[in-house]
Design a protein around this motif. Structure first.
Motif, PDB file in Angstrom:
ATOM      1  N   SER A  30     -37.939  30.417 -15.516  1.00 37.67           N
ATOM      2  CA  SER A  30     -38.556  29.517 -16.039  1.00 37.67           C
ATOM      3  C   SER A  30     -38.980  28.382 -15.152  1.00 37.67           C
ATOM      4  O   SER A  30     -38.778  27.346 -16.090  1.00 37.67           O
ATOM      5  CB  SER A  30     -38.964  29.204 -18.046  1.00 37.67           C
ATOM      6  OG  SER A  30     -38.620  30.617 -18.692  1.00 37.67           O
ATOM      7  N   PRO A  31     -39.456  28.715 -13.581  1.00 34.27           N
ATOM      8  CA  PRO A  31     -39.698  27.355 -12.612  1.00 34.27           C
ATOM      9  C   PRO A  31     -40.593  26.130 -13.627  1.00 34.27           C
ATOM     10  O   PRO A  31     -41.286  25.318 -13.620  1.00 34.27           O
ATOM     11  CB  PRO A  31     -40.181  28.027 -11.845  1.00 34.27           C
ATOM     12  CG  PRO A  31     -40.594  29.223 -11.891  1.00 34.27           C
ATOM     13  CD  PRO A  31     -39.728  29.590 -13.337  1.00 34.27           C
ATOM     14  N   ASP A  32     -41.301  26.807 -14.116  1.00 35.39           N
ATOM     15  CA  ASP A  32     -42.506  25.833 -14.754  1.00 35.39           C
ATOM     16  C   ASP A  32     -42.694  25.180 -15.441  1.00 35.39           C
ATOM     17  O   ASP A  32     -42.957  24.341 -16.378  1.00 35.39           O
ATOM     18  CB  ASP A  32     -44.348  27.203 -15.253  1.00 35.39           C
ATOM     19  CG  ASP A  32     -44.654  27.445 -14.480  1.00 35.39           C
ATOM     20  OD1 ASP A  32     -44.841  27.823 -12.836  1.00 35.39           O
ATOM     21  OD2 ASP A  32     -45.274  29.263 -14.408  1.00 35.39           O
ATOM     22  N   SER A  33     -41.262  24.758 -16.125  1.00 35.64           N
ATOM     23  CA  SER A  33     -40.850  23.963 -17.083  1.00 35.64           C
ATOM     24  C   SER A  33     -40.537  23.038 -16.871  1.00 35.64           C
ATOM     25  O   SER A  33     -40.052  21.974 -17.490  1.00 35.64           O
ATOM     26  CB  SER A  33     -39.397  24.979 -18.603  1.00 35.64           C
ATOM     27  OG  SER A  33     -38.587  25.340 -17.397  1.00 35.64           O
ATOM     28  N   ILE A  34     -39.831  23.451 -15.270  1.00 32.81           N
ATOM     29  CA  ILE A  34     -39.742  21.905 -14.426  1.00 32.81           C
ATOM     30  C   ILE A  34     -40.079  20.463 -14.424  1.00 32.81           C
ATOM     31  O   ILE A  34     -40.864  21.792 -13.352  1.00 32.81           O
ATOM     32  CB  ILE A  34     -38.307  22.729 -13.567  1.00 32.81           C
ATOM     33  CG1 ILE A  34     -37.381  23.417 -14.187  1.00 32.81           C
ATOM     34  CG2 ILE A  34     -37.300  20.951 -13.195  1.00 32.81           C
ATOM     35  CD1 ILE A  34     -36.191  23.594 -13.153  1.00 32.81           C
ATOM     36  N   THR A  35     -40.849  19.260 -15.031  1.00 29.10           N
ATOM     37  CA  THR A  35     -41.095  18.785 -14.159  1.00 29.10           C
ATOM     38  C   THR A  35     -40.822  17.856 -13.718  1.00 29.10           C
ATOM     39  O   THR A  35     -41.896  17.112 -13.000  1.00 29.10           O
ATOM     40  CB  THR A  35     -42.317  18.252 -15.115  1.00 29.10           C
ATOM     41  OG1 THR A  35     -41.738  17.438 -16.159  1.00 29.10           O
ATOM     42  CG2 THR A  35     -42.682  19.647 -15.680  1.00 29.10           C
ATOM     43  N   SER A  36     -39.544  17.646 -13.371  1.00 29.44           N
ATOM     44  CA  SER A  36     -38.510  16.363 -12.998  1.00 29.44           C
ATOM     45  C   SER A  36     -37.139  17.099 -12.218  1.00 29.44           C
ATOM     46  O   SER A  36     -36.581  17.457 -13.386  1.00 29.44           O
ATOM     47  CB  SER A  36     -38.665  15.159 -13.873  1.00 29.44           C
ATOM     48  OG  SER A  36     -37.569  13.655 -13.374  1.00 29.44           O
ATOM     49  N   LEU A  37     -36.823  16.136 -11.399  1.00 30.87           N
ATOM     50  CA  LEU A  37     -35.534  16.326 -11.031  1.00 30.87           C
ATOM     51  C   LEU A  37     -34.887  15.242  -9.862  1.00 30.87           C
ATOM     52  O   LEU A  37     -35.602  14.752  -9.861  1.00 30.87           O
ATOM     53  CB  LEU A  37     -36.102  17.729  -9.582  1.00 30.87           C
ATOM     54  CG  LEU A  37     -34.962  18.672  -9.048  1.00 30.87           C
ATOM     55  CD1 LEU A  37     -34.801  19.912 -10.046  1.00 30.87           C
ATOM     56  CD2 LEU A  37     -35.130  19.108  -8.228  1.00 30.87           C
ATOM     57  N   SER A  38     -33.936  15.289 -10.381  1.00 26.94           N
ATOM     58  CA  SER A  38     -33.093  14.360 -10.145  1.00 26.94           C
ATOM     59  C   SER A  38     -31.695  14.743  -8.889  1.00 26.94           C
ATOM     60  O   SER A  38     -31.457  15.983  -9.756  1.00 26.94           O
ATOM     61  CB  SER A  38     -32.472  13.369 -10.692  1.00 26.94           C
ATOM     62  OG  SER A  38     -33.816  12.762 -12.033  1.00 26.94           O
ATOM     63  N   VAL A  39     -31.451  14.456  -7.858  1.00 25.96           N
ATOM     64  CA  VAL A  39     -29.856  14.688  -6.936  1.00 25.96           C
ATOM     65  C   VAL A  39     -29.339  13.375  -7.291  1.00 25.96           C
ATOM     66  O   VAL A  39     -29.862  12.090  -6.557  1.00 25.96           O
ATOM     67  CB  VAL A  39     -30.381  14.452  -5.343  1.00 25.96           C
ATOM     68  CG1 VAL A  39     -29.823  15.085  -4.980  1.00 25.96           C
ATOM     69  CG2 VAL A  39     -32.174  16.390  -5.577  1.00 25.96           C
ATOM     70  N   VAL A  40     -28.320  13.695  -7.773  1.00 23.39           N
ATOM     71  CA  VAL A  40     -27.254  13.043  -7.584  1.00 23.39           C
ATOM     72  C   VAL A  40     -26.011  13.698  -7.253  1.00 23.39           C
ATOM     73  O   VAL A  40     -25.345  14.447  -6.814  1.00 23.39           O
ATOM     74  CB  VAL A  40     -26.791  12.160  -9.298  1.00 23.39           C
ATOM     75  CG1 VAL A  40     -28.275  12.104 -10.099  1.00 23.39           C
ATOM     76  CG2 VAL A  40     -26.607  13.748 -10.366  1.00 23.39           C
ATOM     77  N   ASP A  41     -25.133  12.793  -6.826  1.00 26.87           N
ATOM     78  CA  ASP A  41     -23.457  13.171  -6.636  1.00 26.87           C
ATOM     79  C   ASP A  41     -22.887  13.626  -7.407  1.00 26.87           C
ATOM     80  O   ASP A  41     -22.515  13.784  -8.902  1.00 26.87           O
ATOM     81  CB  ASP A  41     -22.760  11.934  -5.972  1.00 26.87           C
ATOM     82  CG  ASP A  41     -23.406  11.557  -4.991  1.00 26.87           C
ATOM     83  OD1 ASP A  41     -24.103  11.915  -4.308  1.00 26.87           O
ATOM     84  OD2 ASP A  41     -22.723  10.047  -4.181  1.00 26.87           O
ATOM     85  N   SER A  42     -21.690  14.756  -7.377  1.00 23.10           N
ATOM     86  CA  SER A  42     -20.938  15.039  -8.275  1.00 23.10           C
ATOM     87  C   SER A  42     -20.011  14.114  -7.583  1.00 23.10           C
ATOM     88  O   SER A  42     -19.514  13.693  -7.051  1.00 23.10           O
ATOM     89  CB  SER A  42     -20.574  16.740  -7.542  1.00 23.10           C
ATOM     90  OG  SER A  42     -20.144  17.107  -6.552  1.00 23.10           O
ATOM     91  N   PRO A  43     -18.603  14.339  -9.128  1.00 21.28           N
ATOM     92  CA  PRO A  43     -17.634  14.006  -8.931  1.00 21.28           C
ATOM     93  C   PRO A  43     -17.014  14.453  -7.603  1.00 21.28           C
ATOM     94  O   PRO A  43     -16.332  14.273  -7.115  1.00 21.28           O
ATOM     95  CB  PRO A  43     -16.647  14.179  -9.797  1.00 21.28           C
ATOM     96  CG  PRO A  43     -18.151  14.531 -11.047  1.00 21.28           C
ATOM     97  CD  PRO A  43     -18.914  15.150 -10.326  1.00 21.28           C
ATOM     98  N   SER A  44     -17.152  16.322  -7.212  1.00 20.53           N
ATOM     99  CA  SER A  44     -16.053  16.491  -5.960  1.00 20.53           C
ATOM    100  C   SER A  44     -16.478  15.441  -4.811  1.00 20.53           C
ATOM    101  O   SER A  44     -15.732  15.320  -3.727  1.00 20.53           O
ATOM    102  CB  SER A  44     -16.574  17.960  -5.578  1.00 20.53           C
ATOM    103  OG  SER A  44     -17.697  18.074  -5.816  1.00 20.53           O
ATOM    104  N   LEU A  45     -17.701  15.445  -4.397  1.00 19.42           N
ATOM    105  CA  LEU A  45     -18.404  14.587  -3.551  1.00 19.42           C
ATOM    106  C   LEU A  45     -17.439  13.545  -3.493  1.00 19.42           C
ATOM    107  O   LEU A  45     -17.052  12.548  -2.480  1.00 19.42           O
ATOM    108  CB  LEU A  45     -19.756  14.630  -3.122  1.00 19.42           C
ATOM    109  CG  LEU A  45     -20.261  13.329  -2.504  1.00 19.42           C
ATOM    110  CD1 LEU A  45     -20.242  14.540  -0.921  1.00 19.42           C
ATOM    111  CD2 LEU A  45     -21.919  13.186  -1.909  1.00 19.42           C
ATOM    112  N   GLN A  46     -18.238  12.615  -4.825  1.00 22.30           N
ATOM    113  CA  GLN A  46     -17.233  11.252  -4.559  1.00 22.30           C
ATOM    114  C   GLN A  46     -15.192  11.041  -4.045  1.00 22.30           C
ATOM    115  O   GLN A  46     -15.372   9.984  -3.225  1.00 22.30           O
ATOM    116  CB  GLN A  46     -17.204  10.323  -6.306  1.00 22.30           C
ATOM    117  CG  GLN A  46     -19.002  10.795  -6.679  1.00 22.30           C
ATOM    118  CD  GLN A  46     -18.655   9.733  -7.759  1.00 22.30           C
ATOM    119  OE1 GLN A  46     -17.637   9.051  -8.200  1.00 22.30           O
ATOM    120  NE2 GLN A  46     -20.561  10.054  -8.157  1.00 22.30           N
TER     121      GLN A  46
END
Length: 200
Positions: A30-46
């Motif tokens: 249901s892609p129409d339900s997504i209006t906002s997206l955040s890209v963050v680091d995961s703990p594994s990257l940290q």
């Protein structure tokens, strides 16, 4: 798909739900339900960055982000909070696949491991001027290089007569009289302006 990238970055939607974009298509039923997206680091990257103090090997590619963004035609806001700079083509992808975006925030986040605070790499933002075709109302730019500042200036020149900007925050050192004049020209509808220099 590249499993290393999916382990390195977590992508969350407006509800904070983590999207495992590079492993499954389930959430995008249901892609129409997504209006906002955040890209963050995961703990594994940290953990990986903390051990190596090197983020260059963990960059998510423009191609991988394309797989996500092209499924989100109703996206209105993108918030980049990863400590890793966006790929060079991010803004082109947004302009091409997400024409409804009005809020773009690039605010890389520091994180601290033990007593060591890692330095954030900076972003050249070569595709930033391509956001000129969107009706941006909110723009937050942080950790730009001098080249990134010039790209920001090009964006401002492009939108000067038709700017919809209401909220502008810039957090980088490359601020001169010429850039301030461009901000004034493109800022006729601005309700909030914030100049900072808080990053390393």
């Amino acid at each position: 798909m590249d499993e290393l990238v999916s382990a390195a970055l977590s992508i969350t939607d407006s509800t904070g739900f983590a999207l495992d974009c590079f492993h499954t298509n389930a959430f995008f039923s249901s892609p129409d339900s997504i209006t906002s997206l955040s890209v963050v680091d995961s703990p594994s990257l940290q953990f990986m960055v903390g051990g190596n103090n090197d983020t260059s090997a963990q960059l998510v590619s423009a191609g991988q982000l394309k797989e996500v963004l092209q499924r989100l035609p109703r996206l209105e806001a993108l918030n980049w909070r990863s400590s890793i700079p966006p790929p060079d083509g991010l803004c082109e992808l947004i302009a091409t696949h997400c024409p409804r975006v009005t809020r773009f925030i690039c605010e890389p986040q520091h994180y601290q491991l033990s007593s060591v605070r890692l330095f954030l790499p900076k972003w050249d933002a070569p595709s930033l001027p391509l956001l000129s075709g969107l009706g941006l109302t909110t723009l937050y730019l942080s950790q730009l290089t001098q080249a990134g500042s010039q790209a920001f200036a090009s964006l401002l020149r492009s939108i000067a007569e038709v700017s919809s900007l209401e909220v502008l925050t810039i957090d980088f050192v490359w601020l001169d009289d010429a850039l301030c004049e461009l901000i004034a020209e493109a800022g006729k509808k601005l309700k909030q302006v914030d100049f900072r220099n808080s990053r390393d």
